[in-house]
Design a protein around this motif. Structure first.
Motif, PDB file in Angstrom:
ATOM      1  N   UNK A 136       0.865  -1.178   0.000  1.00  0.00           N
ATOM      2  CA  UNK A 136       0.000   0.000   0.000  1.00  0.00           C
ATOM      3  C   UNK A 136       0.899   1.226   0.000  1.00  0.00           C
ATOM      4  N   UNK A 137       0.819   2.009  -1.067  1.00  0.00           N
ATOM      5  CA  UNK A 137       1.619   3.219  -1.202  1.00  0.00           C
ATOM      6  C   UNK A 137       0.777   4.401  -0.725  1.00  0.00           C
ATOM      7  N   UNK A 138       1.318   5.151   0.232  1.00  0.00           N
ATOM      8  CA  UNK A 138       0.582   6.250   0.873  1.00  0.00           C
ATOM      9  C   UNK A 138       1.279   7.556   0.513  1.00  0.00           C
ATOM     10  N   UNK A 139       0.608   8.389  -0.276  1.00  0.00           N
ATOM     11  CA  UNK A 139       1.210   9.623  -0.782  1.00  0.00           C
ATOM     12  C   UNK A 139       0.539  10.829  -0.137  1.00  0.00           C
ATOM     13  N   UNK A 140       1.354  11.718   0.440  1.00  0.00           N
ATOM     14  CA  UNK A 140       0.826  12.922   1.087  1.00  0.00           C
ATOM     15  C   UNK A 140       1.170  14.167   0.276  1.00  0.00           C
ATOM     16  N   UNK A 141       0.290  15.159   0.324  1.00  0.00           N
ATOM     17  CA  UNK A 141       0.580  16.476  -0.239  1.00  0.00           C
ATOM     18  C   UNK A 141      -0.244  17.508   0.514  1.00  0.00           C
ATOM     19  N   UNK A 142       0.287  18.711   0.612  1.00  0.00           N
ATOM     20  CA  UNK A 142      -0.450  19.820   1.217  1.00  0.00           C
ATOM     21  C   UNK A 142      -1.099  20.603   0.091  1.00  0.00           C
ATOM     22  N   UNK A 143      -2.420  20.582   0.058  1.00  0.00           N
ATOM     23  CA  UNK A 143      -3.195  21.258  -0.972  1.00  0.00           C
ATOM     24  C   UNK A 143      -4.185  22.202  -0.288  1.00  0.00           C
ATOM     25  N   UNK A 144      -4.065  23.471  -0.586  1.00  0.00           N
ATOM     26  CA  UNK A 144      -4.951  24.492  -0.008  1.00  0.00           C
ATOM     27  C   UNK A 144      -5.018  24.371   1.515  1.00  0.00           C
ATOM     28  N   UNK A 147      -3.942  18.560   4.500  1.00  0.00           N
ATOM     29  CA  UNK A 147      -3.153  17.378   4.167  1.00  0.00           C
ATOM     30  C   UNK A 147      -4.031  16.402   3.408  1.00  0.00           C
ATOM     31  N   UNK A 148      -3.658  16.139   2.166  1.00  0.00           N
ATOM     32  CA  UNK A 148      -4.401  15.215   1.307  1.00  0.00           C
ATOM     33  C   UNK A 148      -3.611  13.911   1.213  1.00  0.00           C
ATOM     34  N   UNK A 149      -4.326  12.779   1.259  1.00  0.00           N
ATOM     35  CA  UNK A 149      -3.676  11.462   1.245  1.00  0.00           C
ATOM     36  C   UNK A 149      -4.235  10.608   0.123  1.00  0.00           C
ATOM     37  N   UNK A 150      -3.336  10.124  -0.743  1.00  0.00           N
ATOM     38  CA  UNK A 150      -3.702   9.164  -1.789  1.00  0.00           C
ATOM     39  C   UNK A 150      -3.257   7.770  -1.355  1.00  0.00           C
TER      40      UNK A 150
END
Length: 471
Positions: A136-144, A147-150
């Motif tokens: 399971x690949x867990x990708x984080x990014x800060x959007x607006x 914290x968004x997680x794919x």
């Protein structure tokens, strides 16, 4: 991190104008027009990026235009297109590292690994097709400011419904330096970083985290489940990657390398420290190297100790080694990542510094694992696009698929125990992620497991194929 660069044109240019026009179209409710204009802006960004000198200048270039990528990611999320939003993110993440991996280009000029796998940023379909099973690949990014997680599996790509305030998460990360409250902070962080998608985890899953910003300082293996009190590493193998595309490329390269017999091992320790240095000597690492020589008995083991542990000798042997172990001092540079360095033995004509800049110039086409039994080797300035620029990332840029490094200062005795156990598992045929998990779990289960946080500092950066040896 500020890196000077001469970018093509300082005049108002198409991506900025298209981005402003896209914002206007979005406010009018014309999402198709907004998406088309932002896509055109990114195409222009890509074209201009190719005109920027490779290396640090390209990192700075993407860092300065990250808001345009973020706008399109936010739009795709608003349109409930998780796969499309991740594809945009992949066009932004770890691009310079992927550029470096193109040194493995095929003779026909196509950018590929030696095993034939394309190493450009992958789209959603390619990611799903090439993701290893039971991962399971867990990708984080800060959007607006959230914290968004794919979550990525071979079966699909989803975005978690809970999007936490980035300010809340980053405030918690800042408290990790307090060792006395570390377990409490890691329990709170688990509620933001794992709990929202915990029901998606399957028994036996390997969890690979792609951090963002200050999340590169989080010891993901040590996140604590508030219900069971167990560390994440006790239930799952845990690793870190700089992007989804980089992870897949690393796994595929590791799979190719591991198909060959293990032959040569390089062990470096107990360098002669300059008497004027404030750093202490490391005589205990000589014992560590002796233990590892026994682990790899029967193979071609090269040891560099004391006067022989010079930068020149290390550089000359790195390219001929399958496994590398460095039991030395490491000093990160938080301003200029190229100056982060290992402290080795000086000679009359050269210093004992082996810098990240020296390492990046190598092509380690046969090295499958580098274990850095040293302090703070995962530490460095964090680029919005590239992630943590550290000694670990410098080895990844040479083509090494798996690098083990540390997040903070580490203790000699604990590091020796963990290192020996790690290499014992490698010698048995385990992959580096499984080997590190075994060593960390045994440290946790020891008498000092809940007070000695040394094990939690180490993490595997990159990616490896799953190989559990027969019991």
């Amino acid at each position: 991190m500020a890196i000077a660069a001469d970018f093509p044109s300082t005049e108002p240019w198409a991506p900025e104008l298209l981005s402003a026009s896209a914002d206007f179209a979005f406010r009018l409710g014309d999402t198709d027009a907004a998406e088309n204009q932002l896509e055109a802006a990114l195409d222009e960004l890509e074209r201009r990026r190719e005109q920027v000198a490779p290396g640090n200048d390209r990192i700075a270039y993407l860092d300065q235009v990250h808001s345009i990528y973020e706008r399109l990611i936010a739009l795709e999320l608003n349109l409930a297109r998780p796969e499309k939003s991740l594809e945009v993110l992949e066009r932004f993440r770890a691009r310079t590292l992927l550029d470096r991996l193109q040194i493995f280009a095929e003779p026909n000029g196509q950018a590929t690994r030696q095993d034939g796998a394309n190493i450009s940023p992958l789209n959603g379909r390619e990611l799903r097709q090439r993701m290893p099973e039971n991962t399971l690949l867990v990708v984080y990014a800060v959007i607006e400011k959230h914290l968004v997680t794919w979550l990525i599996r071979p079966e699909g790509i989803v975005v978690t419904t809970q999007q936490s305030s980035w300010e809340d998460v980053s405030t918690l990360v800042e408290r990790l330096h307090d060792a006395e409250r570390r377990q409490e902070v890691l329990t709170e962080l688990d509620s933001y970083l794992v709990r929202p998608w915990q029901n998606k985890i399957r028994i036996g899953d390997r969890l690979i985290f792609v951090p963002t910003s200050s999340l590169y300082r989080v010891p993901f293996a040590a996140l604590v489940d508030p219900d069971s009190g167990r560390f994440l590493i006790q239930d799952h193998a845990v690793g870190v990657a700089s992007s989804a595309s980089e992870f897949v490329a690393a796994v595929e390269h590791d799979r190719t390398l591991s198909g060959r017999p293990l032959g040569s091992v390089l062990l470096v320790g107990d360098p002669t420290i300059d008497k004027h240095s404030y750093l202490p000597g490391l005589p205990g690492t000589a014992h560590e190297i002796d233990l590892l020589k026994d682990v790899y008995g029967g193979l071609d083991v090269r040891t560099l100790l004391r006067g022989k542990a010079t930068p020149a000798n290390v550089l000359s042997l790195l390219e001929r080694s399958d496994i590398v172990h460095l039991a030395v001092h490491a000093l990160p540079d938080r301003n200029d990542p190229g100056r982060s360095h290992f402290v080795l033995t000086a000679t009359e004509s050269t210093s004992g510094d082996l810098s990240a800049r020296d390492i990046v110039g190598l092509r380690l086409t046969r090295t499958r694992v580098v274990m850095m039994a040293a302090c703070s080797t995962q530490v460095g300035p964090v680029s919005p696009s590239e992630g943590a620029l550290s000694l670990s990332s410098s080895f990844l840029a040479t083509g090494v698929p798996a690098v083990v490094g540390s997040l903070w200062l580490v203790d000699d005795a604990s590091t020796t125990r963990l290192s020996v156990r790690f290499h014992q598992e490698l010698r048995r045929g385990a992959d580096a992620l499984s080997a590190l998990r075994t060593a960390q779990r045994e440290e946790i289960e020891s008498a000092l497991g809940r007070t000695d946080w040394n094990w939690a500092s180490f993490e595997l950066f990159g990616g490896v194929a799953n190989r559990l040896p027969d019991l």
